[in-house]
Enzyme design. Structure first.
Site, mmCIF file in Angstrom:
data_model
loop_
_atom_site.group_PDB
_atom_site.id
_atom_site.type_symbol
_atom_site.label_atom_id
_atom_site.label_comp_id
_atom_site.label_asym_id
_atom_site.label_seq_id
_atom_site.Cartn_x
_atom_site.Cartn_y
_atom_site.Cartn_z
ATOM 1 C CE LYS A 267 5.381 2.973 0.773
ATOM 2 N NZ LYS A 267 4.457 3.409 -0.272
ATOM 3 C CE LYS B 182 3.955 8.821 1.511
ATOM 4 N NZ LYS B 182 3.719 8.728 0.065
ATOM 5 N NE ARG B 183 2.691 -0.982 6.164
ATOM 6 C CZ ARG B 183 2.480 -2.321 6.223
ATOM 7 N NH1 ARG B 183 1.371 -2.838 5.726
ATOM 8 N NH2 ARG B 183 3.354 -3.129 6.757
ATOM 9 C CB THR C 278 -3.405 5.618 -4.261
ATOM 10 O OG1 THR C 278 -2.993 4.830 -3.149
ATOM 11 C CG2 THR C 278 -3.372 4.777 -5.518
ATOM 12 C CG HIS D 143 0.015 -3.287 -7.748
ATOM 13 N ND1 HIS D 143 -0.888 -2.249 -7.729
ATOM 14 C CD2 HIS D 143 -0.669 -4.365 -8.161
ATOM 15 C CE1 HIS D 143 -2.074 -2.702 -8.096
ATOM 16 N NE2 HIS D 143 -1.965 -3.969 -8.368
ATOM 17 C CE LYS E 287 -6.630 7.038 -1.490
ATOM 18 N NZ LYS E 287 -6.071 5.897 -0.701
HETATM 19 N N1 LIG Z 1 2.422 -3.781 -3.287
HETATM 20 N N2 LIG Z 1 2.428 -2.833 -3.767
HETATM 21 N N3 LIG Z 1 2.472 -1.882 -4.290
HETATM 22 C C1 LIG Z 1 1.910 -0.608 -4.079
HETATM 23 C C2 LIG Z 1 1.625 -0.351 -2.599
HETATM 24 N N4 LIG Z 1 2.728 -0.477 -1.789
HETATM 25 O O1 LIG Z 1 0.635 -1.173 -2.119
HETATM 26 O O2 LIG Z 1 0.692 -0.592 -4.826
HETATM 27 C C3 LIG Z 1 0.073 0.675 -4.911
HETATM 28 C C4 LIG Z 1 -1.181 0.502 -5.742
HETATM 29 O O3 LIG Z 1 -0.868 0.279 -7.069
HETATM 30 C C5 LIG Z 1 0.999 1.727 -5.528
HETATM 31 O O4 LIG Z 1 0.359 2.952 -5.533
HETATM 32 C C6 LIG Z 1 2.291 1.798 -4.725
HETATM 33 O O5 LIG Z 1 3.162 2.668 -5.380
HETATM 34 C C7 LIG Z 1 2.913 0.405 -4.633
HETATM 35 O O6 LIG Z 1 4.064 0.407 -3.824
#
Ligand SMILES: [N-]=[N+]=N[C@]1([C@H](N)O)O[C@H](CO)[C@@H](O)[C@H](O)[C@H]1O
Length: 806
Positions: free
Chosen positions: A547, A541-542, A651, A350, A655
């Site tokens: 980001k 987002k976080r 993601t 991820h 949305k």
């Molecule tokens: N850990 N991790 N990874 C992430 C997100 N931060 O949770 O997974 C998400 C789910 O795959 C991704 O959309 C995102 O880009 C990626 O940074």
């Protein structure tokens, strides 16, 4: 309906032990939750029975995180009971919305990865695919965020405090999980074998949660493990008066599932974290073998019954664990066990950030899981033998590919172990998967042709359109009829409506309605409001430097400067409300600095009469799934502005597009696939492309040169530096400003000008209401691809081969 009312009152009286007239909101919520779950019970038991009868191959989804969101609304949607319940409760003088607002969401995840797991298990249930989700029942989820003087303060998330009606504990199905100790070798029929003598153990108690399919009569299971001591209370020590010592084992054990690690994309190499990972993976593998498979099942055929999907590297310790079970507990010989194991696992990566790829020191692993380290060493030895066979004694390649890293400290590279053991390795968006092959794991892509594939992420339309945006759902159903919720590509049929005046009118009314709804939520929550004639510019987002919330801030400061310097008349600025939502990992100092600056800029802008009615900055604390469900449907502009090559997928971007927001973004992660589907005219693209980023790094990036050469950027940074947003105190944001000018690892300054120009394009586009509406409708119509149902179809066809079984 009368049946429902009877059930509900029975649950209130006999379950909660209160009469309606004396019941609290929480009593009523718990009674309603338990009543609704009754309606799902038959489906759940039916699903389990059919699964056992059919022995169909299924998915065991191993994830350290599940960001589930509130359950009541989804359960009502799955059963189609919403209207009956609403009317029934009204007859009892109760408002369903009030009870829905009473539910505390289980925050058992950090961000995208955890929410993705929740979307995936929703889709598998709706597609009638056998799946058990396995994870950890953290007693405390992701911290509750509050702000004091604009700074983030973390509060414990005691989500279980008011009761948890959606879980079913099964202490009778507890698993014992061992730790530490040592191994010893012994001879048996001429074979040297090894056995583990553990040092201590805990019990893993399973809590089952329903995962209802959407109106298909199916309910899959999410099984989350909670840790308790094997001997919770030592009466002898207690009687000796050392009360704390008497329960020390219990406290120690409970710690394992006490709290979620709040880091997103930057793992903590803490021992407790490894304990958590082994704890749930060992319990899950034993549970699947002991309780899902028939008693006499021949494990040689395990790959025909299950695929363990590894959600990032967090559950990868499952690979040596299955080997240990097969070899040490089930007496399989090593090679047979390895053949089985290799077919039973697949790994999803991820991230692209090198610091996010987990490594565990051999010291820690050897101490906590000595037998597993032995097994990893043997897996690595045999793997490197294969590498030597293929490439000869290429020492540099051997060192590059070894699962064991020698520097800076001898440690196990979990992503390498997952890649060697996994039948498939996938990235989560096209660009990400390509960079995984070309940049992160190129040696492995060369060594394992065909192993690396892509499966672009997706989101569940049940929660993120139907539940979050009922007004839009109604408009879509009026146009397309029913069925689109489980066949989201049908949204394409909306394209012609982008030219339909009446539909466009209704579409605008939906967005305005959602803005007013959000405003009511924010007024209740934080006493702030949204002006529904403002362009709603949203970044949720976080908080992470890649980001680039700082780039968004620089845009706001630039607009503020344009007005307050008199460069632009307030009336010439398109009125905007900026909404931020973001938690920073508690130990991530720079991220917390950025949160502080966002609130500082907000309080100055919001208090300045010069920009009143033109600019507003809102930062509702504690962004979570529940708030996302209110913010996303109200948004006009979705901020997806990470540095190209850093966001694996995203993601939230999906949305927003599915809810009719236009995206301003870089060519990063899934933004690229969104832009390709919605069309360049309906997406505000800006910024360096990934290869340009790499080239600039290689050439040597000097952020201050951009500051020197761009007057707008110069003025914006100077405003922050000279204390405009800190009461004239220059020192407050010095660290952040210096970081931007002399480090700026994620090139916010390099992309500033392109971003500001793109934002000016947004203003022009927004002034053309009809054009904006058409673009927004086309965004909805062309992003059905981003349903998590489609992602699941890809996983099933390319990795799992677990067709739906009815
Ligand atoms: N850990 N991790 N990874 C992430 C997100 N931060 O949770 O997974 C998400 C789910 O795959 C991704 O959309 C995102 O880009 C990626 O940074």
């Amino acid at each position: 309906m009368d049946g429902f009312i009877r059930e509900f009152l029975r649950e209130l009286n006999f379950g909660q032990g209160v009469a309606l007239s004396f019941s609290s909101i929480n009593d009523q919520y718990l009674a309603l939750a338990r009543t609704v779950r009754h309606y799902l019970m038959a489906r759940w038991l039916g699903t389990l029975r059919r699964q056992f009868e059919t022995q169909a191959k299924g998915v065991a989804y191993l994830s350290a995180e599940y960001l589930l969101g509130r359950q009541l609304g989804n359960a009502l949607l799955a059963t189609g009971l919403t209207d009956i319940v609403e009317e029934g409760l009204a007859k009892c003088g109760i408002d369903l919305a009030t009870l829905r607002a009473q539910e505390v969401e289980p925050g058992l995840g950090n961000g995208g990865l955890g929410r993705l797991a929740a979307c995936f298990i929703d889709s598998l249930a709706t597609m009638s695919v056998p799946c058990v989700g396995y994870g950890i029942r953290y007693e405390y989820g992701i911290f509750r965020q509050t702000f004091e003087d604009g700074r983030q303060v973390e509060q414990p998330d005691n989500w279980l405090a008011l009761g948890s009606p959606w879980e079913f504990p099964h202490p009778e199905a507890a698993q014992i999980v061992n730790f530490a100790g040592h191994t010893e070798t012994y001879e048996e029929d001429g074979t040297v074998r090894s056995r583990w003598i553990p040092g201590w153990s805990v019990q893993a108690i399973p809590y089952n949660y329903m995962v209802p399919g959407y109106q298909n009569g199916r309910v899959n299971t999410l099984r989350l493990w909670s840790a308790v001591a094997t001997n919770a209370f030592d009466l002898r020590i207690f009687n000796s008066g050392d009360y704390a010592e008497a329960v020390r084992a219990q406290t120690f054990a409970e710690n394992i599932s006490k709290v979620l690690y709040p880091e997103d994309s930057t793992p903590q190499g803490k021992e407790l974290r490894l304990q958590q990972q082994y704890f749930f993976v060992s319990a899950s593998i034993h549970d699947f073998i002991d309780n899902v498979l028939p008693a006499d099942f021949d494990l040689t055929h395990l790959p025909d019954r299950v695929i363990f999907q590894l959600n990032d590297t967090h559950p990868v310790i499952g690979v040596p664990e299955l080997m240990r079970v097969l070899v040490d507990e089930k007496d399989f010989d090593w090679d047979d066990a390895w053949e089985i194991t290799k077919k039973c696992f697949a790994y999803t990566c991820h991230t692209l950030l090198p610091e996010a790829l987990e490594v565990w020191s051999v010291d820690l692993l050897g101490r906590l899981l000595p037998r597993h380290l032995e097994i990893i060493y043997r897996i690595n030895d045999e793997f490197l033998d294969e590498v030597r066979e293929r490439f000869g004694d290429d020492e540099l390649r051997i060192r590059r590919m070894s699962i064991i890293a020698e520097h800076p400290e001898r440690s196990v590279r979990m992503a390498y172990l997952a890649t060697v053991a996994g039948s498939k390795v996938n990235g989560v968006a096209e660009l990400h998967s390509q960079l995984l092959r070309d940049k992160v794991l190129p040696d492995f892509d060369e060594f394992y042709p065909g192993k690396f594939i892509n499966v672009t992420n997706g989101v569940t339309p049940r929660r993120f359109i139907r539940l979050a945006n009922p007004a839009l759902s109604e408009l879509i159903t009026d146009a397309l009829g029913v069925g689109w919720l489980t066949d989201l590509e049908r949204l394409r049929e909306l394209e012609p409506y982008a030219e339909d005046e009446e539909f466009k009118e209704r579409f605008r009314a939906v967005k305005a309605h959602n803005k007013r709804r959000l405003s009511r939520v924010l007024v209740d929550r934080d006493g702030t409001s949204v002006d529904d004639d403002h362009l709603l510019d949203v970044m949720v987002k976080r908080l992470h430097e890649y980001k680039r919330q700082t780039l968004k801030l620089l845009h706001i400061v630039t607009l503020y400067d344009r007005i307050t310097s008199g460069e632009v008349k307030p009336a010439d600025i398109v009125p905007r409300t900026f909404i931020f939502g973001a938690k920073a990992a508690p130990g991530y100092r720079m991220a917390k600095e950025i949160i502080h600056l966002i609130n500082a800029v907000g309080s100055v802008v919001n208090a300045d009469p010069a920009v009143e009615g033109r600019l507003k900055v809102l930062f509702p604390p504690n962004y979570n799934v529940t708030l996302a469900e209110k913010v996303i449907p109200a948004a006009d502009l979705s901020e997806q502005i990470s540095l190209a090559g850093k966001e694996a997928s995203g993601t939230g971007n999906m949305k927003f597009a599915l809810n009719g927001a236009l995206t301003i973004g870089t060519d990063d992660g899934a933004n690229i696939e969104i832009r390709e589907l919605v069309g360049d005219d309906n997406f505000f693209l800006f910024g360096l492309l990934e290869p340009e980023v790499e080239a600039l790094y290689a050439k040597g990036y000097v952020p201050s040169s951009f500051y020197e050469s761009d007057e707008g950027l110069h003025r914006a940074i100077d405003m922050i530096a000279r204390g405009t947003f800190s009461g004239g105190d220059r020192g407050v944001f010095d660290g952040l400003v210096s970081n931007l000018l002399y480090d700026d690892r994620f090139m916010a300054l390099a992309d500033y000008r392109a971003y500001i120009d793109a934002q000016d394009e947004v203003d022009k586009a927004y002034l053309d209401e009809d054009r904006w509406t058409r673009s927004a409708i086309l965004n909805v119509a062309r992003t059905g691809f981003f349903s998590s149902d489609r992602s699941m179809r890809n996983y099933i066809d390319r990795i799992w081969h677990t067709p739906p079984s009815f």
